[in-house]
Design an enzyme around this catalytic site. Structure first.
Site, PDB file in Angstrom:
ATOM      1  N   ASP A 134      -9.058  -1.767  -8.197  1.00  0.00           N
ATOM      2  CA  ASP A 134      -8.082  -0.869  -7.581  1.00  0.00           C
ATOM      3  C   ASP A 134      -8.398   0.566  -7.980  1.00  0.00           C
ATOM      4  O   ASP A 134      -9.567   0.942  -8.052  1.00  0.00           O
ATOM      5  CB  ASP A 134      -6.667  -1.287  -8.004  1.00  0.00           C
ATOM      6  CG  ASP A 134      -5.626  -1.002  -6.937  1.00  0.00           C
ATOM      7  OD1 ASP A 134      -5.320   0.181  -6.727  1.00  0.00           O
ATOM      8  OD2 ASP A 134      -5.117  -1.956  -6.320  1.00  0.00           O
ATOM      9  N   HIS A 171      -1.683   3.678  -8.250  1.00  0.00           N
ATOM     10  CA  HIS A 171      -1.565   2.450  -7.462  1.00  0.00           C
ATOM     11  C   HIS A 171      -1.924   1.209  -8.278  1.00  0.00           C
ATOM     12  O   HIS A 171      -1.185   0.217  -8.300  1.00  0.00           O
ATOM     13  CB  HIS A 171      -2.462   2.578  -6.228  1.00  0.00           C
ATOM     14  CG  HIS A 171      -2.315   1.486  -5.220  1.00  0.00           C
ATOM     15  ND1 HIS A 171      -3.069   0.338  -5.245  1.00  0.00           N
ATOM     16  CD2 HIS A 171      -1.521   1.380  -4.134  1.00  0.00           C
ATOM     17  CE1 HIS A 171      -2.749  -0.424  -4.213  1.00  0.00           C
ATOM     18  NE2 HIS A 171      -1.804   0.180  -3.526  1.00  0.00           N
ATOM     19  N   SER A 426      -0.076  -4.249  -0.489  1.00  0.00           N
ATOM     20  CA  SER A 426      -0.711  -4.042  -1.788  1.00  0.00           C
ATOM     21  C   SER A 426       0.093  -4.668  -2.910  1.00  0.00           C
ATOM     22  O   SER A 426      -0.469  -5.119  -3.914  1.00  0.00           O
ATOM     23  CB  SER A 426      -0.860  -2.547  -2.073  1.00  0.00           C
ATOM     24  OG  SER A 426      -1.849  -1.962  -1.282  1.00  0.00           O
TER      25      SER A 426
END
Length: 552
Positions: A134, A171, A426
Site C-alpha cells: 500500500d 491510506h 480499500s
C-alpha cells in the site's frame, strides 16, 4: 446498525414437510443439538465455486509464468514528495475519543469471532504474517506486534525510518489497522479482525509523491543590479510548492488525520504519481519471498476492456499466480467508481466495459466488493464477473495515520473541503484479509486455494444462479461460518471444533420461526403415524370372504 441486523435477521430458511417428515425432523434435531456442525446447503458444498462467467474480457488469458518480474527492491523511477504528508489538524473545539464499535464489526460479529478464536487456539491470528502492499504503514502504538519493514518502491523514507514504515498518504495505516489493530484500552470498541497477527509493510504507491521532473539548465548569472539573494516570495528552506496542502480528519483524543482518498481509490499508473503495475508485481513477489501468508492489496488499476492484456498486467498476473502456488492467500479491493473508472452497468454483465486488476485474475485473487450499513452494495463498489466476496466498506473507523498519533480517525479532510467519511473497497478488503489470517491460524493444514474456497463457500450467498452475482460475488463474508462450518472438499483437513462453553449465541435471530417449524414437523409426524396405525388396523380386521360363501 438496526437496519443491518434486521437485514440479517430475516434470512430464515423454511423447512419443507411433504414426503420427508421423519428425515426433516431428525435433521432438525441434529442441527439444534449440534449447532457447530450444521452442514452447508448443497450450493455451498461445491469444491469449485462457479463456472466461467463468459464474455471475451471477463476471463483473462492464461498465465505466462515467464512474465514474473525479478524483484529489484527499489523504485522504478525517481519520485519526489509534492504534497505535505497527513497532519494532525485541529478542527475547532475539543474532540473526544472514538469509543463506539464500527458497524462493520457488529455486522460480522467480530467480538464473537475473537472469543471463538481465543477459546479454540489461544490467540486471535497469532503466528500469521500479513503483507500490506500500500502507501506504507506508520508504526502506530495500537499494533500489538511491531510492524515489519518489507520494502519501499516509492522513495527513501524521511527521518531515517526503515523501508515501508513511512505512510505519507495515510491510506496503508488505516488498511493495516482493520487487519491487526489492538488498542490496549478495552473501552475502545474498534479492533482489528486478527489483532495478534503481524503486519509486514511494503510501500508501493503514493499520491503525494510524483515523478521527478528533469531539472532545466541553470540560468545565466544575474546582472549586477538584480535583487539580493533571499528576496524570493517562497519562505526560506521551503521544499514543497506553496499550494501544497496537508490532509486531516476528525478523530482521536484532541485532533486527527485522514488519508488522501481521491475519487476512484488507489489507482496505479495515474498521471505521474508513484505506483505502477510493474512495482506492484515486484512487491507481491517480495512479500512471498519474505514469508507472508496473506497479502492485502487495496490498490488497483482500471482500464477500458478494449485492448489486449498489457505487459504490466501480465507481470501482476504471473506474480499473484506465483503467490498462490507458494501457498499465500492474495486479497485485493474490487475497485471504486471514479472519473477514470465508470461502473460496469452495461447490458451484458458477462462482458464488462471496464477491467480492474488485480481483481481480474479471479482464479488467484480474492477480490472484495463493499457493502454499506444497510447491507446493500455500496454505490461506489465496481461490479464485475471477478468479484469474489463482499465486506463492510463505509463509515470506517481505524488508526489515525499521522506521525506520532496514538488515537483513531473516522473522517477525512481533503483539499480544505468539509470532513467526509472514510470509505471504499480499500477498507472492505482488509476485513477479508484479516479473516484469511484467522482461517490460516485455525486450520494450518489448509492450502491457500482451500482457504479462499472456504471463505467463498461460507459467505452469505445472494439469490442468484450458482449462488453468486457480479455485485457481491459469493456474498458477504461470514467469519463465524468460515471458522466453524464443515466444507466437504476439505473434511479430512479442517475438523470441526466444538465451540467454547462461554461463547455467546451464534446469532441474534428470533427463534420463533424455527420453533414453529419444528412443532409443525412433529405434529405432522404424529398425524402420519396415527393414520398408518388406523389403516393397518382396518386392513387386519377386514373379512377375507364374502358373507354366505364357503371357503373352497
Amino acid at each position: 446498525m438496526a437496519a443491518a441486523r434486521k437485514s440479517r435477521g430475516t434470512r430464515v430458511r423454511h423447512l419443507g414437510l411433504a414426503g420427508r417428515t421423519g428425515t426433516v425432523l431428525l435433521a432438525a434435531g441434529i442441527g439444534v443439538l449440534s449447532p457447530a456442525s450444521v452442514a452447508l446447503p448443497a450450493w455451498a458444498q461445491q469444491s469449485s465455486v462457479a463456472p466461467d462467467a463468459g464474455g471475451y474480457y471477463a476471463t483473462p488469458p492464461l498465465v505466462d509464468p515467464t512474465k514474473k518480474p525479478n524483484d529489484e527492491g527499489k523504485p522504478d523511477k525517481t519520485y519526489e514528495q509534492k504534497t505535505l504528508c497527513v497532519q494532525r489538524s485541529k478542527l475547532g473545539g475539543d474532540q473526544v475519543d472514538i469509543k463506539s464499535r464500527p458497524w462493520g464489526q457488529e455486522y460480522l460479529q467480530i467480538q464473537k469471532v475473537h472469543e471463538l478464536m481465543t477459546g479454540a487456539t489461544g490467540s486471535i491470528g497469532g503466528g500469521v504474517k500479513v503483507a500490506v502492499i500500500d502507501t506504507g504503514v506508520t508504526a502506530h502504538p495500537y499494533f500489538k506486534n511491531p510492524v515489519e519493514s518489507g520494502g519501499d518502491y516509492v522513495a527513501t523514507p524521511n527521518g531515517g525510518k526503515a523501508p515501508g514504515l513511512e505512510d505519507c498518504d495515510g491510506h496503508g495505516t488505516e488498511v493495516a489497522g482493520i487487519i491487526a489493530a489492538n488498542p490496549p484500552d478495552k473501552s475502545i470498541g474498534f479492533r482489528g479482525v486478527a489483532p495478534d497477527a503481524t503486519i509486514m509493510s511494503i510501500r508501493q504507491s503514493s499520491q503525494n509523491y510524483e515523478e521527478a521532473e528533469k531539472k532545466p539548465e541553470p540560468p545565466p548569472p544575474p546582472p549586477s543590479n538584480s535583487a539580493p539573494p533571499g528576496s524570493s516570495n517562497n519562505p526560506p528552506g521551503s521544499q514543497l510548492p506553496p499550494s501544497s496542502q496537508g490532509n486531516g480528519a476528525v478523530g482521536g483524543a484532541a485532533d486527527g488525520t485522514g488519508p488522501v482518498q481521491d475519487k476512484g481509490g488507489r489507482q496505479q499508473e495515474q498521471g505521474k504519481t508513484a505506483g505502477t503495475l510493474k512495482t506492484l508485481a515486484q512487491a507481491v513477489v517480495r512479500a512471498v519471498d519474505r514469508g507472508a501468508q496473506v497479502i492485502n492489496m487495496s490498490v488497483d488499476n482500471c482500464r477500458r476492456a478494449d485492448g489486449k492484456i498489457t505487459l504490466g498486467e501480465q507481470q501482476l498476473q504471473a506474480a499473484v499466480n506465483y503467490a498462490v502456488n507458494q501457498n499465500v492467500v492474495v486479497v485485493a479491493a474490487a475497485g471504486n467508481v471514479g472519473d477514470n473508472c465508470p461502473q460496469n452497468d452495461q447490458p451484458d454483465p458477462r462482458a464488462p466495459r471496464m477491467i480492474v486488476t488485480p481483481p481480474w485474475f479471479a482464479d488467484d485473487v480474492l477480490s472484495v466488493a463493499a457493502i454499506d450499513d444497510t447491507g446493500g452494495v455500496a454505490e461506489f463498489s465496481v461490479n464485475g464477473p471477478w468479484v469474489s466476496v463482499a465486506a463492510p466498506g463505509t463509515k470506517i473507523i481505524s488508526l489515525d495515520p499521522a506521525e506520532g498519533s496514538s488515537s483513531l480517525a473516522n473522517l477525512t479532510i481533503e483539499g480544505g473541503k468539509d470532513p467526509g467519511p472514510i470509505q471504499g473497497t480499500s477498507f472492505a478488503a482488509p476485513y477479508v484479509a484479516g479473516l484469511a489470517a484467522l482461517v490460516r491460524a485455525k486450520f494450518p493444514g489448509l492450502q491457500a486455494r482451500e482457504v479462499m474456497n472456504r471463505i467463498k463457500a461460507t459467505a452469505q450467498h445472494p439469490a442468484a444462479p450458482g449462488g453468486r452475482d457480479n455485485f457481491v460475488g459469493f456474498g458477504v463474508v461470514d467469519p463465524i461460518a468460515a471458522l466453524t462450518a464443515i466444507v466437504p472438499s476439505e473434511a479430512d483437513k479442517a475438523k470441526a471444533v466444538p465451540l467454547p462453553s462461554n461463547l455467546p449465541p451464534s446469532n441474534d435471530r428470533d427463534s420463533a420461526p424455527m420453533i414453529v417449524a419444528l412443532a409443525g414437523t412433529g405434529g405432522g409426524l404424529v398425524a402420519l403415524l396415527v393414520t398408518l396405525f388406523v389403516v393397518h388396523s382396518v386392513r387386519r380386521n377386514r373379512p377375507t370372504t364374502a358373507p354366505g360363501r364357503k371357503t373352497p
